[in-house]
Scaffold this active site. Structure first.
Site, PDB file in Angstrom:
ATOM      1  N   ASP A 136       0.833  -1.190   0.000  1.00 51.07           N
ATOM      2  CA  ASP A 136       0.000   0.000   0.000  1.00 51.07           C
ATOM      3  C   ASP A 136       0.873   1.248   0.000  1.00 51.07           C
ATOM      4  O   ASP A 136       2.087   1.188   0.220  1.00 51.07           O
ATOM      5  CB  ASP A 136      -0.994  -0.010   1.166  1.00 51.07           C
ATOM      6  CG  ASP A 136      -0.317  -0.008   2.524  1.00 51.07           C
ATOM      7  OD1 ASP A 136       0.432   0.944   2.800  1.00 51.07           O
ATOM      8  OD2 ASP A 136      -0.547  -0.952   3.317  1.00 51.07           O
ATOM      9  N   GLN A 137       0.255   2.387  -0.237  1.00 48.25           N
ATOM     10  CA  GLN A 137       1.005   3.623  -0.435  1.00 48.25           C
ATOM     11  C   GLN A 137       1.868   3.980   0.770  1.00 48.25           C
ATOM     12  O   GLN A 137       2.966   4.527   0.622  1.00 48.25           O
ATOM     13  CB  GLN A 137       0.034   4.772  -0.747  1.00 48.25           C
ATOM     14  CG  GLN A 137       0.724   6.071  -1.163  1.00 48.25           C
ATOM     15  CD  GLN A 137      -0.271   7.120  -1.616  1.00 48.25           C
ATOM     16  OE1 GLN A 137      -1.472   6.902  -1.617  1.00 48.25           O
ATOM     17  NE2 GLN A 137       0.238   8.274  -2.013  1.00 48.25           N
TER      18      GLN A 137
END
Length: 264
Positions: A129-130
């Protein structure tokens, strides 16, 4: 067919048609192929063949054999040797704030911004994820990428997570026995406390699941939400001292280890 998890990991990747699409065979002396792959001089490669250490498509090779460097599966000492010079195998240390897609329609920093000089389109193996960091593999070998991500091959991934401390003694047992999430149970293969300082602890988990945000959701479920998450290993490939935002090409030994991890 790929599982939903595997398909999710592929989303956002771009790739060319398989490099081994139908083409005429182009056979060369086996020792020439081995030498071109960096195994030594042709004379040294002849010795490898003569000692019975080389196989082609599962059959022990003999001096005088020819092979196609692109289409044939060549193993040395049981380890797959990549002889197709078009194949790309890269390790990337994804920094925080970069999305795990090759392109992003929202204008956010994406993987392609970190690897602008790759001439072929690639799959990315292992989404993060970011806000997460660490190891992602990039390759144009679609078959290997699929196997590395598919749950049936059970390729492990190792993460280090900063969580609020102190860590309860029972946490490791709980995570190993399994916790129930909204999309089903999950358990880790291994757990250990790496360090503890003040009210923060650094723990390491190994698991082979690939569901979205699985590590963060797992620690949320046991009451210790992740503060920082770094993936340090995929199968046999370690992040090591690769700096955030940097890449490196995998060695022949590492590529062979990846093939071995999926049974090739």
């Amino acid at each position: 067919m790929p599982s939903a998890e595997s398909a999710a990991e592929f989303s956002g990747s771009a790739f060319d048609a398989p490099p081994d699409a139908v083409r005429p065979r182009n056979e060369e002396r086996l020792q020439k192929i081995l030498a071109a792959a960096g195994l030594g001089s042709r004379r040294a490669c002849e010795r490898l063949i003569d000692e019975g250490r080389v196989t082609v498509n599962g059959k022990e090779a003999t001096l005088g054999d020819k092979a196609d460097a692109v289409q044939d599966a060549i193993h040395v000492d049981g380890s797959r040797l990549v002889t197709d010079t078009r194949m790309v195998y890269i390790a990337l240390n994804k920094p925080r704030g970069v999305v795990s897609t090759m392109e992003d329609d929202k204008g956010r920093n994406a993987i392609s911004d970190l690897v602008p000089n790759i001439e072929t389109r690639v799959y990315h193996v292992g989404r993060l994820d970011q806000d997460s960091e660490g190891l992602i593999l990039l390759t144009n070998d679609g078959g290997l990428a699929h196997k590395l991500m598919h749950p049936s091959y059970e390729v492990s991934k190792t993460y280090q997570a900063e969580i609020p401390g102190p860590v309860p003694r029972a946490m490791g047992r709980e995570l190993k026995s399994g916790v129930t999430l909204e999309d089903g149970p999950v358990k880790v293969d291994a757990f250990k406390v790496v360090d503890a300082y003040g009210k923060v602890a650094l723990v390491e988990v190994v698991l082979h699941e690939g569901r979205n945000h699985i590590v963060r959701r797992m620690f949320d479920a046991v009451g210790h939400p992740v503060v920082r998450l770094i993936r340090t290993q995929i199968g046999p490939i370690r992040l090591g001292d690769l700096r955030p935002g940097r890449t490196r090409h995998l060695s022949q030994a590492e590529i062979g280890a990846l093939f071995k991890a999926v049974g090739e």
